[in-house]
Write an enzyme that holds these catalytic residues in place. Sequence first.
Site, mmCIF file in Angstrom:
data_model
loop_
_atom_site.group_PDB
_atom_site.id
_atom_site.type_symbol
_atom_site.label_atom_id
_atom_site.label_comp_id
_atom_site.label_asym_id
_atom_site.label_seq_id
_atom_site.Cartn_x
_atom_site.Cartn_y
_atom_site.Cartn_z
ATOM 1 N N GLN A 48 -9.882 -81.887 -35.222
ATOM 2 C CA GLN A 48 -9.644 -83.158 -36.011
ATOM 3 C C GLN A 48 -8.016 -82.975 -37.124
ATOM 4 O OE1 GLN A 48 -11.171 -80.221 -37.419
ATOM 5 N NE2 GLN A 48 -11.731 -79.939 -39.479
ATOM 6 N N GLY A 49 -7.668 -81.843 -36.766
ATOM 7 C CA GLY A 49 -6.349 -81.359 -37.495
ATOM 8 C C GLY A 49 -5.813 -81.017 -38.926
ATOM 9 N N SER A 88 -18.378 -83.476 -43.664
ATOM 10 C CA SER A 88 -16.685 -83.819 -43.932
ATOM 11 C C SER A 88 -16.126 -83.100 -45.627
ATOM 12 C CB SER A 88 -17.135 -85.640 -44.897
ATOM 13 O OG SER A 88 -17.653 -86.405 -43.748
ATOM 14 N N THR A 91 -11.222 -81.363 -45.710
ATOM 15 C CA THR A 91 -10.048 -81.288 -45.961
ATOM 16 C C THR A 91 -10.181 -81.351 -47.865
ATOM 17 O OG1 THR A 91 -9.536 -82.864 -44.193
ATOM 18 C CG2 THR A 91 -8.628 -83.177 -46.869
ATOM 19 N N GLY A 289 -13.462 -87.745 -47.567
ATOM 20 C CA GLY A 289 -14.031 -87.259 -46.613
ATOM 21 C C GLY A 289 -13.867 -88.058 -45.784
ATOM 22 N N GLU A 292 -16.349 -88.977 -41.085
ATOM 23 C CA GLU A 292 -18.773 -88.804 -40.204
ATOM 24 C C GLU A 292 -18.592 -90.491 -41.037
ATOM 25 O OE1 GLU A 292 -21.105 -85.639 -40.979
ATOM 26 O OE2 GLU A 292 -20.347 -85.790 -43.019
#
Lengths: 334, 621
Positions: A48-49, A88, A91, A289, A292
């Site tokens: 996802q980075g 999620s 981040t 997030g 999802e």
Amino acid sequence: MAIRRGRGVAAINYPTGMNLGGDPTQALVHSTPTGNFMVTLSSVDLGQGMKQIMAQICAETIGVPTDRVVVDTADTDTGPHCMGTFASRGTHRAGNAVIQAAREARQVMLEVAAEELEVNASDLETDGQGNILVKGAPQKSISIFDVALSAHFKRGRSISGRGMFLIPRSYPEKETGAMKPSTCYAHACTVAEVEVDDETGEVTVLTVKNVFEIGRALNPKMVEQQLVGGSWMGISHALYETTEPYYPNRDHGGTDFNQYLMPGPGDLAQTEIIVLERPSADGPYGAKGPGEMCANPQIPAVANAVFDAVGVRIDTLPITPERILRALKAQASN
Amino acid sequence: MAKVSVQFTLNGAEKAEFIDSGTTLLHALRDKIGDTSPKGGCHQGTCGACSVIIDGELRLSCLTLAETCSGAAITTTSGLSEGGVLHPLQRAFLDAFATQCGFCTPGMIMAAKVLLDHTPNPSRDEVVEALSGNICRCTGYEPIIQAVLTAARSNSQNAARGESKKMELRKSYFADQRKDDLHEIGQPRPRSDSPGHVTGKTAYFADRNFPGMLHLKMVRSPHHHARILSIDISEAEKHPGVVKILTAKDVPHNVYTILILIQIGPEDETVLADGKVRWKGEAVVAVLAETERAAQEAAAKVKVDYEVLPAVFDMEEALKPGAPIVNEYHGRNYYLYDSGECRKVRFGDVEAGFASADHVLEQTYQSSPIEHAPTETTGCIVAPEGNDRFTCYTNTQAMFFTLDNASIILQMPGNRLHFVGGTVGGGFGGKVDVIVEPIAILGAKLTGRPVSFIYSRAEEMQISSPRAAEKVVIKDGVMKDGRIVARKVTGYTDAGAYSRHSPYGAQKGAGHYPGPYTIPNVWIDTYCVYTNRTPSSAMRGFGVTIGDFALEVQMDKLARLIGMDPLEFRFINAYRDGDMKAHRQPTEGAALIECMQEASRAANWPVAEKFMAMSSYAKGA
Ligand code: FES
Ligand code: FES
């Protein structure tokens, strides 16, 4: 027998982070002697980075360009604890930990710069290009390169910081279920347009228009790729996927990509992604997030569109041609 | 095994190798020559990740015998860039943000290169056709198609079906709350990992190869529910290449459950089956051998004598009195919460709500298990460090979670364990169960050698945990004016034979219902049910995805029941800041209304002006 069109809508929300909290993540940040910054984590990048986003968050907080930040992660000997990449939470949780660590490092960096420039640290600001300037007197400045060298070799200071993010765990009340599942929620509304062939039961998703509210798009191109991929997965869940096609019967489970069906590059819906940002109170730079949530609204939107097209409700996933034909047959015989 | 010599050029360089006859080209390239840019996503010709170019033709290296390639010119993605300058296709993949996990990328680039070599200016349909043997689980394909079209400088701007618009950021919403004063945040910076993905240089756990590495294969239960009468490993032990065979008694703490780390017990699952198997595919015996093939052949020689027991697959059947007990550690076919047989939410008076409603609608929704199907299968490689420490290279989604569970199962202090991840070839929740690592570490400990345990594609699809099947019963009371006055939800999560993360998922559902709507009377029960099937676990949208399907189809039915537009019906019930949720948290940061307003515009689905004038901000604010 005909091709029939229909459209359907769905609106949803989704919690950010592990349900009920109690899922800590730590981060460490330090500067190299030449003013590059290392972020050390044990979080995992699943594609996802995460590494890129953590670099941008650290860069923003310290006030340097992103390419001055290196992220070292997924190693339990070097990285401090992270609960994991799921729910999620990556981040949101790791991002907050990185901000805290980067703030602490920035403070030391400004203190060293203040000594070099003989001003107060509170009078300094970063220009985002790798320099520290005196507010209101930008001609008085020093590069972060020189600050890091000075900290390390001259002043004996470690430009580093520790970060931790924890939402205390909530325990559901037994009788009422009073609890705090999450601190922030992402949102979405999807409209899907389908064609259903009432002879074969086949569904073609023509268009899918997704509006996502995700707090803050920290890197819009990466947000786009995740949302586009998620939207595809949602459609795939709606119409194709299962390991047990005749659940609860255990037979006929697919064991490879020929038997386990997903839409291929020739089966794509025309996809539109619109992003709204309502920054979350406790998210890193307002982020929530969306990883999802972005695959959820397409499923009911497609189901509702199928009903709109042919007038039968398929309340069992996936919505296969077989299920549609059986429902049409049942409808005809009523 | 007979050795054969093979000579070919790889990306222009001469290669000569002695290999076992029957070695696939994929194996030869990755494990002999060290070019790990072709990926093994299935080893059976169904994913395309292993694609290479042989004498100008696209070939699956997992289905190509290396010995048939003598004299051939082979190209892989690692050989495309010259002197550090990316090939136009690699550049285009970067610019289009066409890689996420990157596991499919080398294969995609190979397929695209063969297309462009033959058809320099392809149509979209030709690109689609060329890529259709390659699976991507992350991107939704569109960015990849765009990358190939860009690389071809295709001028064909035909807006074929599937062509999608660029993402748009609508800054007019919540303008008072969002600021544009940031430098790095909000910028579409290129991903630092993408250059590695497009050149095949990104290291995934399986791209490592250690001398003397053993391969682990599982003997699995052929029955859904059975008593193990005896296990005979004597024939298997004699099989050439076999080094060690493990059974339940070799595992120090064989009965475990992963959420014990957050005090969610009881321990209810065995690393290797002990006395019983509870689902078809359950691990019974682990075989460690010099080669994958030897491990596989020896596994087939393990004799397990079973007494088949009655199994239960249907959640309703499982909950009936007298049903066969799936898991004795629970002693009943459902998880016992502190609140009883289900997690409960009680808010207002739901029966009074139904009594006062103009209409009551009760409907049942059902889903089937869904596989994460990442292109990279679950696995790990464990290397003993020689100092009583073990390094575990793994694609787990949660490093310390796995380390701590392994430490419990192996009764080994955590400081002996070093977990190293890297880029994972897609997870989607499928890689948070602690399944491969403990047994592989145990194998490395007992043999003193590196051990590789990587799921086959078939294991990934049927053995690794899927998303649970769920059944959701929703009963709503609704007024003619569109207000939902009562909602009762009963959710059932099919955990399969063991808990893994399912008790948590079912509970997450309880916190999610009744959805993003403000309803004065709510009653929620969510059950976690055991059946004799593959244990389910977390997946993208865990505890919520299927619930949202049920809720939002139900919303559509309710709207039609009272003759109201489905979108307008949602506006009437949408939650806003300050509204009390059923689990007794005031709503904060709501944005459902604005999403629906924007969807109304984007989809040209008009709603009444009063709805377009609404706001998620608190009514009085
Ligand atoms: S097609 Fe060769 S590894 Fe999947
Ligand atoms: S980017 Fe294609 S499988 Fe992950």
